[in-house]
Design a protein around this motif. Sequence first.
Motif, short mmCIF file in Angstrom:
data_model
loop_
_atom_site.label_atom_id
_atom_site.label_comp_id
_atom_site.label_asym_id
_atom_site.label_seq_id
_atom_site.Cartn_x
_atom_site.Cartn_y
_atom_site.Cartn_z
N ASP A 116 -2.74 -17.58 27.82
CA ASP A 116 -3.39 -18.01 26.58
C ASP A 116 -3.62 -19.52 26.57
N ASP A 117 -4.83 -19.90 26.21
CA ASP A 117 -5.17 -21.31 26.02
C ASP A 117 -4.72 -21.68 24.60
N ILE A 118 -3.66 -22.47 24.46
CA ILE A 118 -3.16 -22.73 23.11
C ILE A 118 -3.81 -23.95 22.46
N ASP A 119 -4.45 -24.80 23.24
CA ASP A 119 -5.07 -26.01 22.66
C ASP A 119 -6.54 -25.81 22.34
N GLY A 120 -7.27 -25.14 23.20
CA GLY A 120 -8.69 -24.95 23.00
C GLY A 120 -9.50 -26.21 23.25
N ASP A 121 -10.82 -26.05 23.30
CA ASP A 121 -11.74 -27.18 23.49
C ASP A 121 -12.79 -27.15 22.40
N ILE A 137 -7.31 -17.22 30.26
CA ILE A 137 -7.65 -16.73 31.61
C ILE A 137 -7.00 -15.39 31.87
#
Lengths: 237, 91
Positions: free
Chosen positions: B19-24, B8
């Motif tokens: 930062d999105d560290i896991d992801g989808d 975001i």
Amino acid sequence: MAQIQQSDIRNILLRKLSPQDFALLAPHLEPISTQLREDMVTANRPVAECYFPESGITSVVASHDGREIEIGLIGREGMVGAVPVLLGNDRTPHTSFTQMAGESLGIATPALLDAVGRSESLRLLLLRYVQTHVTQVGQTAFAQGALGLESRLARWLLMCHDRVDGDEILLTHEFLSTMLGVQRAGVTLALQNLEGAGRIRSRRKRIQILDRERLHALTNGAYGVPEAEYERLIGKA
Amino acid sequence: MARYFFNIRHKPGPDGVADDIDGDEIADIGQVREHALGVARDLIARTRLDSIANWFDCAFEITDEQGHPVMTVPFTDIVPDEKDDAPVGAE
């Protein structure tokens, strides 16, 4: 097996009992290890066994249609199953499950009730714990309604920190997002904000608490009320 | 299935991205934008962050597993484009 000595106990409720009250429970206490995500109390099912955590954290959750939100936390200050069992019920609509694995002392519910029936002081101390837990759940509602996500996260981190040894809390953003009932992206933003201000250090599967005072300052009263009730009613944790 | 990371952007500059560290896991790239909009709608509707004055200033900067940019989805995209044939009474 040798009986458990009160001086070796880490659970604060058990430590606060008089030696006489402890002796009523001790023959029935059985050490167990709790596994991550394991149900300690399952919603709407009889509570066959209650637990005094020695380490680790149990989450109490309300759930509906696949969504679950955490409403309370229980660690070594408390007792899992206390609310329904001590209030004269055998079940509750809220599941309690292991959020952080650890050691616990289990006691069969009939044995607990028998001991409580024999000692008014034991019953009173455990009911006082029920009061602090109900207060905690109430403050969760306050936090949910009155605070932004950073503050709710700060409260949650402080509550976990109170229940672990050291300054690290092991968990994923996914888990936090479920417990706080928000999108993972919201958790990520809130963690970045707390980290940027030097209050925590956030890694992929763990969070390190750096500055408790400044986390507390963020919680606008949502943290500290049940903790003060605990100290007033039971003693210093 | 591939993993996408929904970072975001919330303000300009190097510190302005969470930062999105896991992801989808997303089945195909055609669903990435819809997924981002769903998350944005839920954040706008239900989540208050003291550090975000206006969700509509935010955008997803989506990357793939190699860290390459895939697309940018501004939160304002949850509002459908105004059409010329807007119903009577619409501005």
